[in-house]
Design a protein around this motif. Structure first.
Motif, PDB file in Angstrom:
ATOM      1  N   LEU A 216       1.073  -0.914   0.266  1.00  0.00           N
ATOM      2  CA  LEU A 216       0.012  -0.217  -0.013  1.00  0.00           C
ATOM      3  C   LEU A 216       0.244   1.083   0.171  1.00  0.00           C
ATOM      4  O   LEU A 216       1.833   1.137   0.976  1.00  0.00           O
ATOM      5  CB  LEU A 216      -0.780  -0.025   1.213  1.00  0.00           C
ATOM      6  N   LYS A 217       0.505   2.405  -0.677  1.00  0.00           N
ATOM      7  CA  LYS A 217       1.104   3.465  -1.018  1.00  0.00           C
ATOM      8  C   LYS A 217       0.231   4.531  -0.938  1.00  0.00           C
ATOM      9  O   LYS A 217      -0.262   4.123  -1.781  1.00  0.00           O
ATOM     10  CB  LYS A 217       2.215   3.456  -2.341  1.00  0.00           C
ATOM     11  N   ASN A 218       0.964   5.755  -0.708  1.00  0.00           N
ATOM     12  CA  ASN A 218       0.149   7.409  -0.346  1.00  0.00           C
ATOM     13  C   ASN A 218       0.212   7.601  -2.099  1.00  0.00           C
ATOM     14  O   ASN A 218       1.056   7.532  -2.371  1.00  0.00           O
ATOM     15  CB  ASN A 218       0.359   8.230   0.046  1.00  0.00           C
ATOM     16  N   GLY A 219      -0.804   7.768  -2.054  1.00  0.00           N
ATOM     17  CA  GLY A 219      -1.213   8.852  -3.794  1.00  0.00           C
ATOM     18  C   GLY A 219      -1.659   9.672  -3.631  1.00  0.00           C
ATOM     19  O   GLY A 219      -2.801  10.001  -3.304  1.00  0.00           O
ATOM     20  N   ILE A 220      -1.994  10.225  -5.039  1.00  0.00           N
ATOM     21  CA  ILE A 220      -3.310  11.435  -5.265  1.00  0.00           C
ATOM     22  C   ILE A 220      -4.052  11.143  -6.753  1.00  0.00           C
ATOM     23  O   ILE A 220      -3.309  10.522  -7.822  1.00  0.00           O
ATOM     24  CB  ILE A 220      -2.738  12.741  -5.683  1.00  0.00           C
ATOM     25  N   LEU A 221      -5.135  11.008  -6.685  1.00  0.00           N
ATOM     26  CA  LEU A 221      -5.214  11.294  -8.024  1.00  0.00           C
ATOM     27  C   LEU A 221      -6.006  12.799  -8.163  1.00  0.00           C
ATOM     28  O   LEU A 221      -7.180  13.161  -7.809  1.00  0.00           O
ATOM     29  CB  LEU A 221      -6.507  10.391  -7.927  1.00  0.00           C
ATOM     30  N   GLU A 222      -5.598  12.875  -9.645  1.00  0.00           N
ATOM     31  CA  GLU A 222      -6.100  13.678 -10.135  1.00  0.00           C
ATOM     32  C   GLU A 222      -7.181  13.866 -11.308  1.00  0.00           C
ATOM     33  O   GLU A 222      -6.809  12.875 -12.229  1.00  0.00           O
ATOM     34  CB  GLU A 222      -4.265  14.424 -10.823  1.00  0.00           C
ATOM     35  N   PHE A 223      -7.856  14.476 -11.273  1.00  0.00           N
ATOM     36  CA  PHE A 223      -8.984  14.377 -11.803  1.00  0.00           C
ATOM     37  C   PHE A 223      -8.960  15.877 -13.115  1.00  0.00           C
ATOM     38  O   PHE A 223      -9.419  16.802 -11.992  1.00  0.00           O
ATOM     39  CB  PHE A 223     -10.528  14.478 -10.613  1.00  0.00           C
ATOM     40  N   LYS A 224      -9.493  15.466 -13.829  1.00  0.00           N
ATOM     41  CA  LYS A 224      -9.858  17.100 -15.209  1.00  0.00           C
ATOM     42  C   LYS A 224     -11.105  16.682 -15.856  1.00  0.00           C
ATOM     43  O   LYS A 224     -10.986  15.827 -16.156  1.00  0.00           O
ATOM     44  CB  LYS A 224      -8.219  17.523 -15.728  1.00  0.00           C
ATOM     45  N   VAL A 225     -11.879  17.149 -15.371  1.00  0.00           N
ATOM     46  CA  VAL A 225     -13.692  16.416 -16.295  1.00  0.00           C
ATOM     47  C   VAL A 225     -13.921  17.957 -16.733  1.00  0.00           C
ATOM     48  O   VAL A 225     -13.750  18.817 -16.640  1.00  0.00           O
ATOM     49  CB  VAL A 225     -14.407  15.895 -14.916  1.00  0.00           C
ATOM     50  N   ILE A 226     -14.401  17.715 -17.875  1.00  0.00           N
ATOM     51  CA  ILE A 226     -14.653  18.896 -19.078  1.00  0.00           C
ATOM     52  C   ILE A 226     -16.511  18.667 -19.372  1.00  0.00           C
ATOM     53  O   ILE A 226     -16.415  17.183 -20.094  1.00  0.00           O
ATOM     54  CB  ILE A 226     -13.879  18.843 -19.944  1.00  0.00           C
ATOM     55  N   ILE A 227     -17.017  19.684 -19.790  1.00  0.00           N
ATOM     56  CA  ILE A 227     -18.820  19.273 -19.421  1.00  0.00           C
ATOM     57  C   ILE A 227     -18.978  20.182 -21.312  1.00  0.00           C
ATOM     58  O   ILE A 227     -18.435  21.801 -20.302  1.00  0.00           O
ATOM     59  CB  ILE A 227     -19.494  18.707 -19.038  1.00  0.00           C
ATOM     60  N   PRO A 228     -19.441  20.282 -22.613  1.00  0.00           N
ATOM     61  CA  PRO A 228     -20.005  21.428 -23.091  1.00  0.00           C
ATOM     62  C   PRO A 228     -20.667  21.706 -23.151  1.00  0.00           C
ATOM     63  O   PRO A 228     -21.626  21.166 -21.726  1.00  0.00           O
ATOM     64  CB  PRO A 228     -19.717  20.462 -24.548  1.00  0.00           C
ATOM     65  N   ASN A 229     -20.736  22.609 -22.812  1.00  0.00           N
ATOM     66  CA  ASN A 229     -22.182  23.906 -22.148  1.00  0.00           C
ATOM     67  C   ASN A 229     -23.437  23.898 -23.354  1.00  0.00           C
ATOM     68  O   ASN A 229     -22.999  23.704 -24.336  1.00  0.00           O
ATOM     69  CB  ASN A 229     -21.351  25.785 -22.180  1.00  0.00           C
ATOM     70  N   THR A 230     -24.595  24.114 -22.761  1.00  0.00           N
ATOM     71  CA  THR A 230     -25.529  23.325 -23.615  1.00  0.00           C
ATOM     72  C   THR A 230     -26.110  24.963 -23.474  1.00  0.00           C
ATOM     73  O   THR A 230     -25.903  26.091 -22.810  1.00  0.00           O
ATOM     74  CB  THR A 230     -26.105  22.677 -23.005  1.00  0.00           C
TER      75      THR A 230
END
Lengths: 135, 163
Positions: free
Chosen positions: B149-163
């Motif tokens: 088990l190691k420490n870590g960072i999960l980086e999220f980049k989420v894109i949704i088009p504008n409507t």
């Protein structure tokens, strides 16, 4: 004399063209306003809110039950093919919004006319939806 | 050679002014009507939470118990998110998820809807119709690799088009 008559005819044409332009502008306004009615905002809100709720139910690792209050609006509701659609009882207007299905969790298609609330039950790999009506 | 009469010029100006006034009225009426409710940011956050609680990314023990936030390296590969998220339309949402081990700069990267992520990424920062909504979030996780088990960072980049 002939020149004067010709000038009058041209003026009439210009005025007719202006009237046509005015009619087009009024038509545009009528189309914009007819697209919405007093319930459009509520239908739009419920469609999006419920789609996000279904996304959240999918996120739940365990079983759950949730009752969504339709606040007595009397709207029809359809959930199928990754969309929540809310429509007026007279079918004249509707609003819909998407949600992400999960390949290993089955959600049954649902349709109800004017429920007072909607019950979502997630059990294992199955999501059931039931319409509730006030007596 | 035909000449443009005085009346033609006057009427052209009149039409232009009339069209400008009507267009202004249409724009004001359209913008005053609230037809749309922006939920892209909430939708992005729900997406992130679905990943954090997903059994397709996280460790599940022999008793079928899920450990949210404990990323199983055996499951962290391209294609897993397509099991978790099945949108009817292709242009709904796109995401880039990068897993960094603590203290390391290079991470392992997976995409959801990679084609559209790459198409929409240049539009980040552009609002309104035609633009996109962008949400970035870093989540502290545990990385399970074999028995370690190691420490870590999960980086999220989420894109949704504008409507």
């Amino acid at each position: 004399m002939i020149k004067q008559k010709r000038g009058e005819a041209v003026l009439t044409l210009f005025r007719a063209a202006e009237l046509i332009l005015f009619a087009i502008a009024i038509l545009c306004l009528v189309v914009i306003i007819s697209k919405i009615d007093e319930k459009t905002y509520e239908m739009n809100f419920i469609a999006r809110d419920m789609a996000l709720l279904i996304d959240t139910i999918y996120a739940s690792p365990g079983d759950l039950e949730y009752i969504y209050d339709m606040k007595g609006y009397g709207f029809g509701l359809e959930i199928s093919d990754g969309y929540v659609t809310v429509y007026r009882p007279d079918y004249k207007a509707s609003q819909s919004y998407r949600f992400a299905e999960k390949k290993d969790v089955e959600i049954e298609d649902f349709r109800a006319e004017g429920p007072s609330s909607v019950k979502f039950v997630k059990k294992g790999n199955m999501i059931e939806i039931k319409a509730l009506y006030l007596d | 050679m035909p000449t443009i009469s005085y009346e033609t010029i006057i009427w052209t100006i009149r039409y232009s002014i009339f069209a400008a006034i009507m267009l202004t009225i249409l724009v004001i009426v359209s913008s005053a009507l609230i037809m749309n409710i922006n939920v892209q940011e909430v939708e992005s956050k729900v997406f992130i939470n679905r990943v954090i609680y997903s059994k397709h990314i996280n460790y599940v023990d022999e008793n079928n118990r899920l450990y949210p936030g404990m990323v199983d390296m055996n499951k962290f590969y391209q294609g897993q998110l397509e099991i978790e998220f099945d949108y009817t339309i292709e242009k709904a949402l796109a995401a880039k998820i990068t897993l960094y081990e603590a203290g390391e700069e290079d991470g392992k990267r997976i995409y959801y809807n990679k084609k559209w992520y790459e198409n929409w990424e240049p539009l980040v920062g552009i609002g309104g119709k035609g633009g996109v909504s962008f949400v970035q979030r870093n989540v502290s996780v545990l990385i399970k690799e074999g028995g370690d088990l190691k420490n870590g960072i999960l980086e999220f980049k989420v894109i949704i088009p504008n409507t």
